[in-house]
Design an enzyme around this catalytic site. Sequence first.
Site, PDB file in Angstrom:
ATOM      1  N   ALA A  66     112.896  96.249 -51.831  1.00 19.68           N
ATOM      2  CA  ALA A  66     113.233  96.019 -53.233  1.00 19.68           C
ATOM      3  C   ALA A  66     114.584  95.330 -53.287  1.00 19.68           C
ATOM      4  O   ALA A  66     115.398  95.466 -52.366  1.00 19.68           O
ATOM      5  CB  ALA A  66     113.288  97.347 -53.970  1.00 19.68           C
ATOM      6  N   GLY A 109     110.310  98.431 -49.699  1.00 21.35           N
ATOM      7  CA  GLY A 109     109.211  97.885 -50.494  1.00 21.35           C
ATOM      8  C   GLY A 109     108.404  96.843 -49.741  1.00 21.35           C
ATOM      9  O   GLY A 109     107.223  96.639 -50.031  1.00 21.35           O
ATOM     10  N   GLU A 112     105.975  98.738 -47.819  1.00 25.35           N
ATOM     11  CA  GLU A 112     105.022  99.292 -48.791  1.00 25.35           C
ATOM     12  C   GLU A 112     104.044  98.229 -49.283  1.00 25.35           C
ATOM     13  O   GLU A 112     102.847  98.489 -49.446  1.00 25.35           O
ATOM     14  CB  GLU A 112     105.780  99.903 -49.973  1.00 25.35           C
ATOM     15  CG  GLU A 112     106.631 101.098 -49.559  1.00 25.35           C
ATOM     16  CD  GLU A 112     107.457 101.625 -50.715  1.00 25.35           C
ATOM     17  OE1 GLU A 112     108.444 100.953 -51.090  1.00 25.35           O
ATOM     18  OE2 GLU A 112     107.126 102.697 -51.247  1.00 25.35           O
ATOM     19  N   GLU A 132     114.997 103.458 -47.149  1.00 18.40           N
ATOM     20  CA  GLU A 132     115.521 103.835 -48.470  1.00 18.40           C
ATOM     21  C   GLU A 132     116.535 104.964 -48.390  1.00 18.40           C
ATOM     22  O   GLU A 132     117.479 105.036 -49.156  1.00 18.40           O
ATOM     23  CB  GLU A 132     114.370 104.258 -49.399  1.00 18.40           C
ATOM     24  CG  GLU A 132     113.494 103.116 -49.884  1.00 18.40           C
ATOM     25  CD  GLU A 132     112.322 102.803 -48.958  1.00 18.40           C
ATOM     26  OE1 GLU A 132     112.318 103.273 -47.806  1.00 18.40           O
ATOM     27  OE2 GLU A 132     111.419 102.083 -49.403  1.00 18.40           O
TER      28      GLU A 132
HETATM   29  N1  CO8 Z   1     117.924  93.319 -51.612  1.00 21.16           N
HETATM   30  C1  CO8 Z   1     118.753  92.327 -51.998  1.00 21.16           C
HETATM   31  N2  CO8 Z   1     119.259  91.406 -51.156  1.00 21.16           N
HETATM   32  C2  CO8 Z   1     118.914  91.508 -49.851  1.00 21.16           C
HETATM   33  C3  CO8 Z   1     118.055  92.512 -49.386  1.00 21.16           C
HETATM   34  C4  CO8 Z   1     117.554  93.451 -50.330  1.00 21.16           C
HETATM   35  N3  CO8 Z   1     116.682  94.422 -49.991  1.00 21.16           N
HETATM   36  N4  CO8 Z   1     117.916  92.365 -48.041  1.00 21.16           N
HETATM   37  C5  CO8 Z   1     118.633  91.291 -47.700  1.00 21.16           C
HETATM   38  N5  CO8 Z   1     119.237  90.774 -48.794  1.00 21.16           N
HETATM   39  C6  CO8 Z   1     120.121  89.610 -48.849  1.00 21.16           C
HETATM   40  C7  CO8 Z   1     121.492  89.933 -48.276  1.00 21.16           C
HETATM   41  O1  CO8 Z   1     122.296  90.585 -49.242  1.00 21.16           O
HETATM   42  C8  CO8 Z   1     121.996  88.566 -47.911  1.00 21.16           C
HETATM   43  O2  CO8 Z   1     122.424  87.908 -49.077  1.00 21.16           O
HETATM   44  P1  CO8 Z   1     123.855  87.115 -49.080  1.00 21.16           P
HETATM   45  O3  CO8 Z   1     123.627  85.971 -48.103  1.00 21.16           O
HETATM   46  O4  CO8 Z   1     123.988  86.666 -50.490  1.00 21.16           O
HETATM   47  O5  CO8 Z   1     124.881  88.064 -48.599  1.00 21.16           O
HETATM   48  C9  CO8 Z   1     120.719  87.849 -47.431  1.00 21.16           C
HETATM   49  O6  CO8 Z   1     119.627  88.579 -48.008  1.00 21.16           O
HETATM   50  C10 CO8 Z   1     120.552  87.871 -45.947  1.00 21.16           C
HETATM   51  O7  CO8 Z   1     120.639  89.206 -45.501  1.00 21.16           O
HETATM   52  P2  CO8 Z   1     121.640  89.701 -44.330  1.00 21.16           P
HETATM   53  O8  CO8 Z   1     122.844  88.837 -44.277  1.00 21.16           O
HETATM   54  O9  CO8 Z   1     121.848  91.163 -44.506  1.00 21.16           O
HETATM   55  O10 CO8 Z   1     120.711  89.406 -43.052  1.00 21.16           O
HETATM   56  P3  CO8 Z   1     120.792  90.113 -41.640  1.00 21.16           P
HETATM   57  O11 CO8 Z   1     119.902  89.305 -40.756  1.00 21.16           O
HETATM   58  O12 CO8 Z   1     122.203  90.342 -41.242  1.00 21.16           O
HETATM   59  O13 CO8 Z   1     120.145  91.582 -41.877  1.00 21.16           O
HETATM   60  C11 CO8 Z   1     118.496  93.129 -42.728  1.00 21.16           C
HETATM   61  C12 CO8 Z   1     118.776  91.709 -42.209  1.00 21.16           C
HETATM   62  C13 CO8 Z   1     118.689  94.153 -41.610  1.00 21.16           C
HETATM   63  C14 CO8 Z   1     117.038  93.150 -43.210  1.00 21.16           C
HETATM   64  C15 CO8 Z   1     119.463  93.467 -43.883  1.00 21.16           C
HETATM   65  O14 CO8 Z   1     119.434  92.396 -44.796  1.00 21.16           O
HETATM   66  C16 CO8 Z   1     119.133  94.717 -44.628  1.00 21.16           C
HETATM   67  O15 CO8 Z   1     119.394  95.811 -44.131  1.00 21.16           O
HETATM   68  N6  CO8 Z   1     118.533  94.610 -45.840  1.00 21.16           N
HETATM   69  C17 CO8 Z   1     118.231  95.724 -46.675  1.00 21.16           C
HETATM   70  C18 CO8 Z   1     117.038  96.468 -46.161  1.00 21.16           C
HETATM   71  C19 CO8 Z   1     116.728  97.658 -47.037  1.00 21.16           C
HETATM   72  O16 CO8 Z   1     117.503  98.594 -47.131  1.00 21.16           O
HETATM   73  N7  CO8 Z   1     115.543  97.650 -47.679  1.00 21.16           N
HETATM   74  C20 CO8 Z   1     115.095  98.726 -48.506  1.00 21.16           C
HETATM   75  C21 CO8 Z   1     115.469  98.454 -49.915  1.00 21.16           C
HETATM   76  S1  CO8 Z   1     115.151  99.834 -50.959  1.00 21.16           S
HETATM   77  C22 CO8 Z   1     113.538  99.709 -51.317  1.00 21.16           C
HETATM   78  O17 CO8 Z   1     112.814  98.851 -50.848  1.00 21.16           O
HETATM   79  C23 CO8 Z   1     113.066 100.721 -52.280  1.00 21.16           C
HETATM   80  C24 CO8 Z   1     111.567 100.730 -52.344  1.00 21.16           C
HETATM   81  C25 CO8 Z   1     111.106 101.253 -53.614  1.00 21.16           C
HETATM   82  C26 CO8 Z   1     110.105 100.425 -54.305  1.00 21.16           C
HETATM   83  C27 CO8 Z   1     109.853  99.055 -53.817  1.00 21.16           C
HETATM   84  C28 CO8 Z   1     109.459  98.112 -54.884  1.00 21.16           C
HETATM   85  C29 CO8 Z   1     109.362  96.704 -54.446  1.00 21.16           C
END
Ligand code: CO8
Length: 258
Positions: A66, A109, A112, A132
């Site tokens: 998400a 997500g 999911e 999450e």
């Molecule tokens: N949301 C918003 N932006 C994101 C997300 C995210 N989930 N993941 C990555 N991005 C963005 C980063 O902020 C970054 O943006 P910017 O360049 O503007 O800083 C860009 O994408 C690239 O990401 P990274 O620089 O972090 O890339 P890395 O290669 O260093 O890392 C990772 C990749 C490990 C995947 C890292 O981006 C990360 O940990 N992302 C978050 C993962 C996460 O926690 N996901 C779970 C989210 S919560 C959720 O899904 C709740 C589910 C409930 C319902 C779902 C409905 C859809």
Amino acid sequence: MTEYETILVDRKGRVGIITLNRPKALNALNTELMTEVVAAAKAFDRDPEIGCLVVTGSEKAFAAGADIKEMQENAFPEVYLDDWLAPWDELSRLRKPVVAAVAGYALGGGCELAMLCDILIAADTAKFGQPEIKLGVIPGIGGSQRLTRAVGKAKAMELCLTGRMMGAEEAERAGLVSRIVPADELLAEAMATAETVAAMSAPAAVMMKESVNRAFETTLAEGVRFERRLFHAAFATADQKEGMAAFAEKRPAEFTNR
Ligand code: CO8
């Protein structure tokens, strides 16, 4: 074809393809993307020229979850009253089979969404997880339920409680994915699978999907009864006559989806 902002939509023969396309955010699932994926999937589901769907992302990310930046200020009364995220449930009600082609991150997500699909094919680069808990929340579109059904309680608990990611091989061993393919062959393999499904009798494919899914919703005896009723009903289709005649006459079947 309808224009979308966050996804690409294409069709090849009887296969409808939805590609998540927010590369700068690793395909994070924001509200706009949710609305568009659901609209595109429902349009393909209604289209008699389409027999199977493929949902995919990019090489780096199927979807990294998400959109955290969009949801961080959400408050309980609003999300509760709006039943926020409920539109995703519509994907579980699609009647046609959906293949998820997953490369790179399928987190939160994203994992999911992949599990909302029917056949999950992973690139060797795929990484699955429900992180999450690290954000102080839990999965919201079925992760704790579908992951547990797919891989069992022990592994689901560990993945959900620690946020650890698992690679493609572990995911295949655990039963989350049907098979692993080299990353550069992912789309071709997913398309080949989808084309195979789309070439089957459409009523039989819909019955098949409904029947397998019933295994998750009911008791064994009820599920077998349900399957038996659909099996009997299959004899009301022209495709049953054609499929069996083609076998007897040693020729490929030509289904008319009737
Ligand atoms: N949301 C918003 N932006 C994101 C997300 C995210 N989930 N993941 C990555 N991005 C963005 C980063 O902020 C970054 O943006 P910017 O360049 O503007 O800083 C860009 O994408 C690239 O990401 P990274 O620089 O972090 O890339 P890395 O290669 O260093 O890392 C990772 C990749 C490990 C995947 C890292 O981006 C990360 O940990 N992302 C978050 C993962 C996460 O926690 N996901 C779970 C989210 S919560 C959720 O899904 C709740 C589910 C409930 C319902 C779902 C409905 C859809």
